[in-house]
Design a protein around this motif. Sequence first.
Motif, PDB file in Angstrom:
ATOM      1  N   VAL A 181       0.857  -0.966  -0.279  1.00 53.60           N
ATOM      2  CA  VAL A 181      -0.117  -0.306   0.007  1.00 53.60           C
ATOM      3  C   VAL A 181       1.011   0.592  -0.023  1.00 53.60           C
ATOM      4  O   VAL A 181       1.974   1.130   0.794  1.00 53.60           O
ATOM      5  N   THR A 182       0.350   2.034  -0.888  1.00 53.96           N
ATOM      6  CA  THR A 182       1.238   3.344  -0.783  1.00 53.96           C
ATOM      7  C   THR A 182       0.519   4.731  -0.706  1.00 53.96           C
ATOM      8  O   THR A 182      -1.101   4.629  -1.196  1.00 53.96           O
ATOM      9  N   THR A 183       0.524   5.673  -0.088  1.00 55.65           N
ATOM     10  CA  THR A 183       0.231   6.956  -0.117  1.00 55.65           C
ATOM     11  C   THR A 183       0.824   7.660  -1.009  1.00 55.65           C
ATOM     12  O   THR A 183       2.049   7.839  -1.267  1.00 55.65           O
ATOM     13  N   VAL A 184      -0.007   8.462  -1.441  1.00 54.11           N
ATOM     14  CA  VAL A 184       0.522   9.320  -2.554  1.00 54.11           C
ATOM     15  C   VAL A 184      -0.211  11.400  -2.376  1.00 54.11           C
ATOM     16  O   VAL A 184      -1.248  11.239  -1.968  1.00 54.11           O
ATOM     17  N   HIS A 199       0.058  -2.646  -4.886  1.00 54.88           N
ATOM     18  CA  HIS A 199      -1.008  -2.998  -5.007  1.00 54.88           C
ATOM     19  C   HIS A 199      -2.304  -2.230  -4.743  1.00 54.88           C
ATOM     20  O   HIS A 199      -2.579  -1.883  -5.187  1.00 54.88           O
ATOM     21  N   HIS A 200      -2.395  -1.172  -3.819  1.00 56.38           N
ATOM     22  CA  HIS A 200      -3.376  -0.051  -3.301  1.00 56.38           C
ATOM     23  C   HIS A 200      -2.374   1.162  -3.629  1.00 56.38           C
ATOM     24  O   HIS A 200      -1.318   1.315  -2.946  1.00 56.38           O
ATOM     25  N   VAL A 201      -3.136   2.679  -4.381  1.00 55.35           N
ATOM     26  CA  VAL A 201      -2.576   3.349  -3.852  1.00 55.35           C
ATOM     27  C   VAL A 201      -3.283   4.609  -3.229  1.00 55.35           C
ATOM     28  O   VAL A 201      -4.793   4.290  -3.401  1.00 55.35           O
ATOM     29  N   VAL A 202      -3.620   5.278  -2.450  1.00 43.96           N
ATOM     30  CA  VAL A 202      -4.099   6.395  -1.307  1.00 43.96           C
ATOM     31  C   VAL A 202      -3.943   7.503  -1.225  1.00 43.96           C
ATOM     32  O   VAL A 202      -2.745   7.848  -1.395  1.00 43.96           O
ATOM     33  N   ASN A 203      -4.887   8.178  -1.991  1.00 46.96           N
ATOM     34  CA  ASN A 203      -4.506   9.724  -2.590  1.00 46.96           C
ATOM     35  C   ASN A 203      -4.686  10.213  -0.857  1.00 46.96           C
ATOM     36  O   ASN A 203      -6.116  10.991  -1.144  1.00 46.96           O
ATOM     37  N   ALA A 209      -7.337   8.677   4.418  1.00 46.46           N
ATOM     38  CA  ALA A 209      -6.270   8.086   4.363  1.00 46.46           C
ATOM     39  C   ALA A 209      -6.495   6.837   4.805  1.00 46.46           C
ATOM     40  O   ALA A 209      -6.008   5.151   4.846  1.00 46.46           O
ATOM     41  N   GLU A 210      -6.879   7.249   6.226  1.00 43.64           N
ATOM     42  CA  GLU A 210      -7.003   6.147   7.833  1.00 43.64           C
ATOM     43  C   GLU A 210      -8.043   5.637   6.841  1.00 43.64           C
ATOM     44  O   GLU A 210      -7.894   4.066   7.465  1.00 43.64           O
ATOM     45  N   ALA A 211      -9.277   5.485   6.897  1.00 48.91           N
ATOM     46  CA  ALA A 211     -10.081   4.667   6.437  1.00 48.91           C
ATOM     47  C   ALA A 211      -9.872   3.723   5.436  1.00 48.91           C
ATOM     48  O   ALA A 211      -9.752   2.578   5.475  1.00 48.91           O
ATOM     49  N   GLU A 212      -9.097   4.318   4.603  1.00 47.24           N
ATOM     50  CA  GLU A 212      -8.986   3.663   3.276  1.00 47.24           C
ATOM     51  C   GLU A 212      -7.907   2.351   3.604  1.00 47.24           C
ATOM     52  O   GLU A 212      -8.000   1.098   2.720  1.00 47.24           O
ATOM     53  N   ILE A 213      -6.705   2.349   3.874  1.00 46.32           N
ATOM     54  CA  ILE A 213      -6.504   1.776   4.434  1.00 46.32           C
ATOM     55  C   ILE A 213      -6.770   0.606   5.638  1.00 46.32           C
ATOM     56  O   ILE A 213      -5.933  -0.251   5.579  1.00 46.32           O
ATOM     57  N   VAL A 239      -2.711   3.348  11.530  1.00 49.93           N
ATOM     58  CA  VAL A 239      -2.710   2.286  11.183  1.00 49.93           C
ATOM     59  C   VAL A 239      -2.017   1.197  11.380  1.00 49.93           C
ATOM     60  O   VAL A 239      -2.283  -0.242  10.531  1.00 49.93           O
ATOM     61  N   ALA A 240      -1.197   0.888  12.423  1.00 45.16           N
ATOM     62  CA  ALA A 240       0.068   0.189  12.498  1.00 45.16           C
ATOM     63  C   ALA A 240      -0.555  -1.247  13.301  1.00 45.16           C
ATOM     64  O   ALA A 240      -1.834  -0.702  13.717  1.00 45.16           O
TER      65      ALA A 240
END
Length: 337
Positions: A181-184, A199-203, A209-213, A239-240
Amino acid sequence: MKAIAYTETGPSSVLNLVEREPGEPGPGEVRVKVVVSGVNPTDWKNRTGATGSLGFDEVVPNQDGAGIVDAAGPGVEGLAVGDRVWLYLSQYQRPTGTAQEYTVVLAEHAVRLPSEVSFDVGASLGVPAMTAHRALTVSEDGPTRLHPGALQGKTVLVAGGAGAVGHAAIQLARWSGATVVTTVSSPEKGALATAAGAHHVVNYKTGDAEAEIKKIAPEGVDLIVEVAPAQNAKLNAAVAGNRASIAVYANNGGDAFTLDIRPHMISNARYQFVLLYTVGDQALKAAQEDVSEAARAGVLEVGEAAGLPLHRYSLEDTAAAHDAVENGAVGKVLIDI
């Protein structure tokens, strides 16, 4: 030969094109005809004096590069004239790096470059790929080495997946079997992270971001490769997963931050700071071996199609190359020697 040198710290204008005789390799050293030099943030920070004093009367910058062994000093084993190599930490505690036509380096910092791997890839390994390797191998639950399957079942969160270290972390984590998972901060950077293999990109600019991750990793992520700890501390705590490791390799967005103790205590979280210069010989050796194998496998490709656009400069334009990195160029800055 031509070289870029500076005799005082400061802006890129202190860099000068000079003529020098190539150095002779001493015991345990090799001379390399440099084909491509790679520029990293550490290079311009060293030049400005942000990391300490000059240390030498004159310095040739740049830690990373790739080229061909031109001569070997006494006692060198495993390398011979004509070998293709990639270089790392070339200028660490030494006056000369890779911004020159020929450079003399410690033989242990010259690594055989597989014939199928380009010099562009070779010059892009060093600081970014080895830093990413360290960040992915500091977890309490392992692994200490990367290879296919090493991170199977793990979820890795890479902050800033469009950067050079983030790009390498995505590639190495996916190669090792992790869900990545990556944040951009933009759709354009998201496309680059996807091209790198995320695999997963979070803008984080447009979404939660928290909910998506958490939707992707309900039990939390196992490893976080962190470029901006001050900005992301609350997100990381949220998210940890249990016994998660947060590996910090840069301080983008602030030099200090605070942590809420209880959530980190509950998850047994671990913060690990990463600086390639001081990780120790064992970690460097593991990184160079695994990174070389990943490159041989075609994992660490560079260029737009691989998610890391290349920005090319001539040796004479090294100052502009340094400025590009300092100003946040998205992709990899290379100097053709």
